[in-house]
Scaffold this motif. Structure first.
Motif, mmCIF file in Angstrom:
data_model
loop_
_atom_site.group_PDB
_atom_site.id
_atom_site.type_symbol
_atom_site.label_atom_id
_atom_site.label_comp_id
_atom_site.label_asym_id
_atom_site.label_seq_id
_atom_site.Cartn_x
_atom_site.Cartn_y
_atom_site.Cartn_z
ATOM 1 N N THR A 112 30.465 22.219 120.838
ATOM 2 C CA THR A 112 29.154 22.162 120.347
ATOM 3 C C THR A 112 28.575 23.293 120.440
ATOM 4 O O THR A 112 28.943 24.210 121.264
ATOM 5 N N SER A 113 26.988 23.219 120.210
ATOM 6 C CA SER A 113 26.437 24.719 120.561
ATOM 7 C C SER A 113 25.647 24.296 121.814
ATOM 8 O O SER A 113 24.911 25.511 122.239
ATOM 9 N N THR A 114 26.026 23.632 122.483
ATOM 10 C CA THR A 114 25.387 23.478 124.059
ATOM 11 C C THR A 114 26.422 22.704 124.858
ATOM 12 O O THR A 114 27.438 22.625 124.621
#
Length: 320
Positions: A53-55
């Motif tokens: 994911t982006s985190t």
């Protein structure tokens, strides 16, 4: 990125001279230096990989968990080590969480060591201890096997841990797990309340003297003196919680008090047994390998359902 090191394993430690209060919360600088014994019985194994994911994401004991604290710490590492993409962190924690057994020590030490290895960096353990301190103060000591000291310092550079050179000795630690439940008062909150005690400054001064005495006792492999100093330091620390001017509290339960009383009875019978307690109700008993089975048997006579583990001196951080 370097995939050579797939996992990092760090063991928890028990502070024989306690850390209980911060003079700088942002940098996690303690008010006292501390001294600990690393334990073989309790540890955390951590791996990191690119996040999907982006985190940052976090799995603990195969369960997806809130990654807020991990993400906050990884942001600190990014400021210290250079930016790196979001990570997926997977940990297996073999320490009862939030019960006064310093699960955060092994957790943040393993995470720090694994991220640094993943990035392909070769940093000394003292530097790793400074980095891990920002996630959990006690984690600074878990990079080192046997005995370790964490110097309180005056700034980020001078507050670090290192190995305390000590002879081999047959020291053992019995962990009496009174409760595996999360603490009603977290460690950070407990420290802030304890620092409002009118006795706090005296405790800090006393702790400095005990630190010196403990260092000498360790050098002499004097387990009885190690235990006596550790018990005095710990009980004085917990007394601060009761005398706090802001929301006094205690971690002790009736069972905690009973175990402390039984330990005193054992000493009167000539058994080497001394108590120490971190932030929680669980009692740790300093003794020798030879006398540990006798203490376990005596406690089970009074408290048959009590969970007891015997730990001995453990290793520093390892990689697989």
């Amino acid at each position: 990125m370097d995939s050579t090191f797939m996992t990092a394993t760090a063991h928890t430690n028990i502070a024989l001279i306690k850390y209980w209060g911060k003079k700088n919360a942002f940098l996690n600088l303690p008010t006292t230096s501390s001294l600990s014994l690393t334990l073989d019985r309790f540890y955390t194994t951590t791996s990191v990989s690119p996040s999907e994911t982006s985190t940052d994401t976090f799995v603990l004991n195969e369960q997806v968990c809130d990654a807020t604290r991990v993400h906050t710490f990884l942001k600190i590492l990014r400021t210290q080590l250079g930016d790196f993409p979001p990570l997926h962190v997977s940990s297996d924690n073999h320490v009862p969480t939030s019960a006064g057994l310093a699960s955060s020590a092994s957790a943040f030490a393993a995470l720090t060591g694994e991220v640094v290895a993943y990035l392909g960096l070769d940093l000394p353990k003292e530097t790793l201890s400074r980095l891990a301190r920002r996630g959990s103060g006690s984690a600074s000591r878990s990079f080192f096997g046997h005995f370790a000291v964490w110097h309180e310092g005056v700034d980020d550079d001078s507050s670090f841990a290192e190995s305390l050179h000590a002879p081999d000795m047959p020291i053992a630690l019995i962990v009496a797990e009174v409760s595996g439940q999360s603490k009603k008062v977290g460690s950070s909150e407990g420290m802030m309340r304890a620092m409002t005690s009118p006795n706090y400054d005296d405790w800090v001064k006393q702790s400095a003297n005990q630190f010196d005495d403990m260092t000498a006792a360790v050098a002499n492999a004097d387990i009885e003196k190690i235990g006596a100093i550790a018990e005095n330091n710990a009980l004085a620390m917990h007394a601060l919680n009761l005398t706090a001017t802001r929301q006094p509290f205690t971690y002790f339960t009736d069972e905690t008090q009973l175990i402390l009383s039984l330990i005193k009875d054992m000493r009167r019978q000539g058994i080497l047994a001394y108590a120490t307690l971190d932030a929680g109700p669980n009692v740790k008993i300093v003794t020798t390998k030879a006398q540990a089975p006798e203490i376990v048997a005596a406690l089970h006579d009074y408290l048959p359902q009590l969970k007891l583990d015997v730990a001995v001196s453990g290793p520093g951080i390892t990689y697989d």
